[in-house]
Write an enzyme that holds these catalytic residues in place. Sequence first.
Site, PDB file in Angstrom:
ATOM      1  N   SER A 104       0.811  -1.212   0.000  1.00 16.80           N
ATOM      2  CA  SER A 104       0.000   0.000   0.000  1.00 16.80           C
ATOM      3  C   SER A 104       0.849   1.269   0.000  1.00 16.80           C
ATOM      4  O   SER A 104       1.591   1.532  -0.936  1.00 16.80           O
ATOM      5  CB  SER A 104      -0.960  -0.047   1.197  1.00 16.80           C
ATOM      6  OG  SER A 104      -1.938   0.948   1.133  1.00 16.80           O
ATOM      7  N   ASP A 243      -2.348   6.354  -3.386  1.00 16.06           N
ATOM      8  CA  ASP A 243      -1.206   5.683  -2.774  1.00 16.06           C
ATOM      9  C   ASP A 243      -0.704   4.590  -3.709  1.00 16.06           C
ATOM     10  O   ASP A 243      -1.197   4.441  -4.830  1.00 16.06           O
ATOM     11  CB  ASP A 243      -1.563   5.140  -1.390  1.00 16.06           C
ATOM     12  CG  ASP A 243      -2.568   3.993  -1.440  1.00 16.06           C
ATOM     13  OD1 ASP A 243      -3.277   3.869  -2.449  1.00 16.06           O
ATOM     14  OD2 ASP A 243      -2.634   3.227  -0.465  1.00 16.06           O
ATOM     15  N   ASP A 245      -0.999   1.433  -4.113  1.00 14.82           N
ATOM     16  CA  ASP A 245      -1.859   0.414  -4.716  1.00 14.82           C
ATOM     17  C   ASP A 245      -3.229   0.952  -5.118  1.00 14.82           C
ATOM     18  O   ASP A 245      -4.092   0.185  -5.544  1.00 14.82           O
ATOM     19  CB  ASP A 245      -2.007  -0.792  -3.798  1.00 14.82           C
ATOM     20  CG  ASP A 245      -2.830  -0.515  -2.557  1.00 14.82           C
ATOM     21  OD1 ASP A 245      -2.808   0.633  -2.074  1.00 14.82           O
ATOM     22  OD2 ASP A 245      -3.489  -1.448  -2.054  1.00 14.82           O
ATOM     23  N   ASP A 247      -5.834   2.240  -3.495  1.00  9.79           N
ATOM     24  CA  ASP A 247      -7.080   2.155  -2.726  1.00  9.79           C
ATOM     25  C   ASP A 247      -7.280   3.346  -1.808  1.00  9.79           C
ATOM     26  O   ASP A 247      -8.299   3.449  -1.134  1.00  9.79           O
ATOM     27  CB  ASP A 247      -7.169   0.836  -1.942  1.00  9.79           C
ATOM     28  CG  ASP A 247      -6.110   0.689  -0.861  1.00  9.79           C
ATOM     29  OD1 ASP A 247      -5.191   1.535  -0.803  1.00  9.79           O
ATOM     30  OD2 ASP A 247      -6.192  -0.291  -0.092  1.00  9.79           O
TER      31      ASP A 247
END
Length: 445
Positions: A104, A243, A245, A247
Amino acid sequence: MEDVKKKYFGTDGIRNRVGSGMIRPDQILKLGWATGKVMKARGESKVMIGKDTRISGYMFESALEAGFIAAGIDVMLLGPMPTPAVAYLAQTFHADAGIVISASHNPHHDNGIKFFSSQGKKISDEIELEVEAAFEEEIEVVPSELLGKARRIDDAAGRYIEFCKSTYDPQIKLDGFKIVLDCSNGATYHIAPHVFEELGAEVFTIGVEPNGININDECGATHVESLQKEVLKQKANLGIAYDGDGDRVVMVDEYGKVVDGDLILYILAMHSGLMVKGVVGTVMSNLGVENALKEKGIDFHRSQVGDRYVMQKLVEDDLNFGAEPSGHVLCLNKISTGDGIVASLQVLSALITTGKSLAELTSEVSFYPQILKNKRVDDAQKIMASSVLINAITQAEQRLGNQGRVLVRASGTEPLIRVMVEGADAELVELLANELINVVESEIS
């Protein structure tokens, strides 16, 4: 089940520094096999794997692939894709599970594994415990004729771009709208610019040149300074940061002021066009947002920290919108998990339909002063159990009375103690936050 002690899984899958704990190729291979064994016992046979852009993703993708194949599970490989894209595509390809290799918002030297069900939602605590139990067993490879097969999905990016666009009303034109996108050198770098350009916006980009080690490096949703400068330089309508990834989303208004997950949740609640009876924040959400929504007749529900717990509360209370201040935003009327691109599109829809700027839409919210401090520790649970810290928290709460809140917790994703103090008196808030972090430091030593 959320109170059951798990050995490997945290609040968002499994995460650690590359080469440490579970985040080693041998352990990840066995994790793939253990997950595959649990899936087989449930009559499942097909998994989809995506990853972000960090360099270790190639190693762990191969390890997971081998583990699943050894358990007799077929594997579909997506390559670099946002976490919510994997959740969505797992549904459209009728996969039994979706796996994301990502840490993340963490630096490149960390990595992790996130798990999604066939419905595109985080897997349950029960399944996580089943996987942990299987992990303790010796690997048993299925007979050769029963081994899984692997294939790459070449059109995954195009499919997801079209899905994102489908969540936006085509009658609401973005022509002439100037947007700066910061893709954090992460998984949205080849997705988000196309989405906004194809909807008509004029797009300026930063953080779209991943090299495996620059993911989240002074860019993206956790480092918005570059985005703020670029928005002012380009005289853009707003800036959007994801960010690593994809999400999380954090926005920047036309004046360079940060619009976090709390404020995005406020906009969605007020301007979605739906009848919104309530929304879900977390124990970290600012009291100012809760008060502003209550004044509009919208209930504010709080969950514990973690987007999976926001999701649980949304489902329990039959609500559509939830968010964490960090930028995890859920729009369950559009997609089954937190999605930075989809959430930012809904904010743009609100801007266009109201004819107001991002600064104007958030001006009705008066934030309470809030201080967040983190301290890295070796044993967070031991520190949290300290009677000295517990007493200090009680005293801080008594000094704030009903004019604020104190929250001290162990991070679910990093070896940190997080201290949050919020209240009407800014000086007292800062004083108490410093006192509490000093107590944590004294307990470490």
